[in-house]
Scaffold this motif. Sequence first.
Motif, PDB file in Angstrom:
ATOM      1  N   LYS A  23       0.841  -1.206   0.043  1.00  0.00           N
ATOM      2  CA  LYS A  23       0.026  -0.142  -0.191  1.00  0.00           C
ATOM      3  C   LYS A  23       0.739   1.333  -0.031  1.00  0.00           C
ATOM      4  CE  LYS A  23      -4.180  -1.882   1.961  1.00  0.00           C
ATOM      5  NZ  LYS A  23      -5.257  -2.139   3.046  1.00  0.00           N
ATOM      6  N   PRO A  24       2.018   1.420   0.772  1.00  0.00           N
ATOM      7  CA  PRO A  24       2.710   2.567   0.772  1.00  0.00           C
ATOM      8  C   PRO A  24       3.471   2.678  -0.643  1.00  0.00           C
ATOM      9  CG  PRO A  24       3.419   1.301   2.745  1.00  0.00           C
ATOM     10  CD  PRO A  24       2.403   0.466   1.799  1.00  0.00           C
ATOM     11  N   GLN A  25       3.877   1.688  -1.602  1.00  0.00           N
ATOM     12  CA  GLN A  25       4.021   1.829  -2.727  1.00  0.00           C
ATOM     13  C   GLN A  25       3.144   2.371  -3.788  1.00  0.00           C
ATOM     14  OE1 GLN A  25       6.393  -1.060  -5.812  1.00  0.00           O
ATOM     15  NE2 GLN A  25       7.824  -0.215  -4.287  1.00  0.00           N
ATOM     16  N   GLN A  28       0.925   9.141  -6.459  1.00  0.00           N
ATOM     17  CA  GLN A  28       1.353  10.514  -6.343  1.00  0.00           C
ATOM     18  C   GLN A  28       2.340  10.664  -7.631  1.00  0.00           C
ATOM     19  OE1 GLN A  28       2.763  11.689  -2.369  1.00  0.00           O
ATOM     20  NE2 GLN A  28       3.629  13.523  -3.187  1.00  0.00           N
ATOM     21  N   TYR A  29       3.445   9.959  -7.658  1.00  0.00           N
ATOM     22  CA  TYR A  29       4.355  10.212  -8.856  1.00  0.00           C
ATOM     23  C   TYR A  29       3.496  10.417 -10.110  1.00  0.00           C
ATOM     24  CZ  TYR A  29       8.314   9.487 -11.726  1.00  0.00           C
ATOM     25  OH  TYR A  29       9.269   9.477 -12.510  1.00  0.00           O
ATOM     26  N   ILE A  30       2.755   9.311 -10.349  1.00  0.00           N
ATOM     27  CA  ILE A  30       2.107   9.659 -11.812  1.00  0.00           C
ATOM     28  C   ILE A  30       1.305  11.035 -11.763  1.00  0.00           C
ATOM     29  CG2 ILE A  30       0.126   8.882 -13.057  1.00  0.00           C
ATOM     30  CD1 ILE A  30       1.259   6.033 -12.408  1.00  0.00           C
ATOM     31  N   ILE A  39       2.522  15.469 -20.068  1.00  0.00           N
ATOM     32  CA  ILE A  39       1.971  14.688 -21.143  1.00  0.00           C
ATOM     33  C   ILE A  39       0.540  15.104 -21.402  1.00  0.00           C
ATOM     34  CG2 ILE A  39       1.337  12.374 -22.427  1.00  0.00           C
ATOM     35  CD1 ILE A  39       3.494  11.084 -20.749  1.00  0.00           C
ATOM     36  N   PRO A  40       0.200  16.361 -22.206  1.00  0.00           N
ATOM     37  CA  PRO A  40      -0.959  16.675 -22.315  1.00  0.00           C
ATOM     38  C   PRO A  40      -1.930  15.786 -23.030  1.00  0.00           C
ATOM     39  CG  PRO A  40       0.654  18.673 -22.733  1.00  0.00           C
ATOM     40  CD  PRO A  40       1.435  17.299 -22.564  1.00  0.00           C
ATOM     41  N   GLY A  41      -3.227  15.660 -22.678  1.00  0.00           N
ATOM     42  CA  GLY A  41      -3.850  14.795 -23.179  1.00  0.00           C
ATOM     43  C   GLY A  41      -4.049  13.398 -22.651  1.00  0.00           C
ATOM     44  N   LEU A  42      -3.084  13.129 -21.879  1.00  0.00           N
ATOM     45  CA  LEU A  42      -3.166  11.800 -21.121  1.00  0.00           C
ATOM     46  C   LEU A  42      -4.146  11.866 -20.001  1.00  0.00           C
ATOM     47  CD1 LEU A  42      -1.931   9.172 -20.371  1.00  0.00           C
ATOM     48  CD2 LEU A  42      -0.396  10.286 -18.867  1.00  0.00           C
ATOM     49  N   ARG A  43      -5.062  10.939 -19.961  1.00  0.00           N
ATOM     50  CA  ARG A  43      -6.120  10.898 -18.801  1.00  0.00           C
ATOM     51  C   ARG A  43      -5.785   9.810 -17.781  1.00  0.00           C
ATOM     52  NH1 ARG A  43     -10.841   8.000 -18.375  1.00  0.00           N
ATOM     53  NH2 ARG A  43     -10.812   7.461 -20.503  1.00  0.00           N
ATOM     54  N   ILE A  44      -5.728  10.293 -16.682  1.00  0.00           N
ATOM     55  CA  ILE A  44      -5.222   9.270 -15.609  1.00  0.00           C
ATOM     56  C   ILE A  44      -6.322   8.863 -14.799  1.00  0.00           C
ATOM     57  CG2 ILE A  44      -4.002   9.064 -13.268  1.00  0.00           C
ATOM     58  CD1 ILE A  44      -2.410  11.586 -14.439  1.00  0.00           C
ATOM     59  N   GLU A  45      -6.626   7.656 -14.507  1.00  0.00           N
ATOM     60  CA  GLU A  45      -7.610   7.002 -13.789  1.00  0.00           C
ATOM     61  C   GLU A  45      -7.103   6.193 -12.543  1.00  0.00           C
ATOM     62  OE1 GLU A  45     -11.262   3.752 -14.095  1.00  0.00           O
ATOM     63  OE2 GLU A  45      -9.805   3.656 -15.783  1.00  0.00           O
ATOM     64  N   VAL A  46      -7.172   6.910 -11.494  1.00  0.00           N
ATOM     65  CA  VAL A  46      -6.567   6.422 -10.205  1.00  0.00           C
ATOM     66  C   VAL A  46      -7.823   5.293  -9.814  1.00  0.00           C
ATOM     67  CG1 VAL A  46      -5.753   6.734  -7.896  1.00  0.00           C
ATOM     68  CG2 VAL A  46      -5.250   8.333  -9.576  1.00  0.00           C
ATOM     69  N   LYS A  47      -7.225   4.204  -9.512  1.00  0.00           N
ATOM     70  CA  LYS A  47      -8.181   3.080  -9.013  1.00  0.00           C
ATOM     71  C   LYS A  47      -7.664   2.529  -7.776  1.00  0.00           C
ATOM     72  CE  LYS A  47      -9.007   1.074 -13.644  1.00  0.00           C
ATOM     73  NZ  LYS A  47      -9.043   0.045 -14.278  1.00  0.00           N
ATOM     74  N   GLU A  49       8.982   3.936 -17.224  1.00  0.00           N
ATOM     75  CA  GLU A  49       9.728   4.924 -16.280  1.00  0.00           C
ATOM     76  C   GLU A  49       9.026   4.648 -14.733  1.00  0.00           C
ATOM     77  OE1 GLU A  49       9.640   9.637 -15.203  1.00  0.00           O
ATOM     78  OE2 GLU A  49       9.790   9.218 -17.303  1.00  0.00           O
ATOM     79  N   CYS A  50       7.605   4.617 -14.559  1.00  0.00           N
ATOM     80  CA  CYS A  50       7.409   4.243 -13.493  1.00  0.00           C
ATOM     81  C   CYS A  50       7.455   2.914 -12.946  1.00  0.00           C
ATOM     82  CB  CYS A  50       5.569   4.458 -13.752  1.00  0.00           C
ATOM     83  SG  CYS A  50       5.006   6.093 -13.964  1.00  0.00           S
ATOM     84  N   LEU A  51       7.616   2.079 -13.725  1.00  0.00           N
ATOM     85  CA  LEU A  51       8.055   0.686 -13.389  1.00  0.00           C
ATOM     86  C   LEU A  51       9.380   0.535 -12.877  1.00  0.00           C
ATOM     87  CD1 LEU A  51       6.500  -1.921 -16.113  1.00  0.00           C
ATOM     88  CD2 LEU A  51       5.649  -1.357 -13.944  1.00  0.00           C
ATOM     89  N   ASN A  52      10.270   1.431 -13.447  1.00  0.00           N
ATOM     90  CA  ASN A  52      11.553   1.342 -12.842  1.00  0.00           C
ATOM     91  C   ASN A  52      11.600   1.931 -11.433  1.00  0.00           C
ATOM     92  OD1 ASN A  52      12.814   0.566 -15.288  1.00  0.00           O
ATOM     93  ND2 ASN A  52      13.303   2.529 -16.107  1.00  0.00           N
TER      94      ASN A  52
END
Length: 194
Positions: free
Chosen positions: A34-36, A42-44, A51-59, A83-86
């Motif tokens: 959960k902390p990660q 938050q990072y995303i 990245i204009p136009g990117l839509r983020i869906e937080v689940k 990059e996020c996975l790294n």
Amino acid sequence: AQKLIHPLQWNIAGSHGLELIYQADLKTLISLNKPQLQALKQYIQEQAVQIPGLRIEVKDYSVALHFREHPQLEDRVHAFALECLNQFSDFELKAGKYVFELVPKGANKGSAIQQIIQQYHLTDHYPMFIGDDLTDEAGFKVINALHGCSIKVGPGQTLARYRLENVSQVQTFLKEFLNVIEVQEQQRLEKSHV
């Protein structure tokens, strides 16, 4: 999903196989850092403004990066997801239709099916799985290994053994399937009263 099938009370796996409602009890099928997850969210949110136009869906258990409205962003969004996975090693990438989703490692529909069958000792069953997305392929693979019924909805390559063209065909198939089950159950009850 439960609202869609009401009044039936089926067991439902969701969130790429992370959640299971089994006999009305909700549980998580894999452990979650959960902390990660919070740090990833938050990072995303902070970095995605680039990245204009990117839509983020937080689940609840993942973050989806949608680019349906801007398909030309696919390579850029994919690079951002990698990059996020790294930085967040407890997650993996799921590709879908105009979306990349970062989900906890080990979460997929195939492993959810296996866990459900093993956890609840389902020996007298006929598994069926219907899907229309790339993430459904893991489910098709497991269902095929169990000699069940795997159905792909729509075009595209698939591991599924059967195909329906659209949602209307799925609805028709399910109505006919449920009618057959109802008739068989009625016949079974009639035989048991004799």
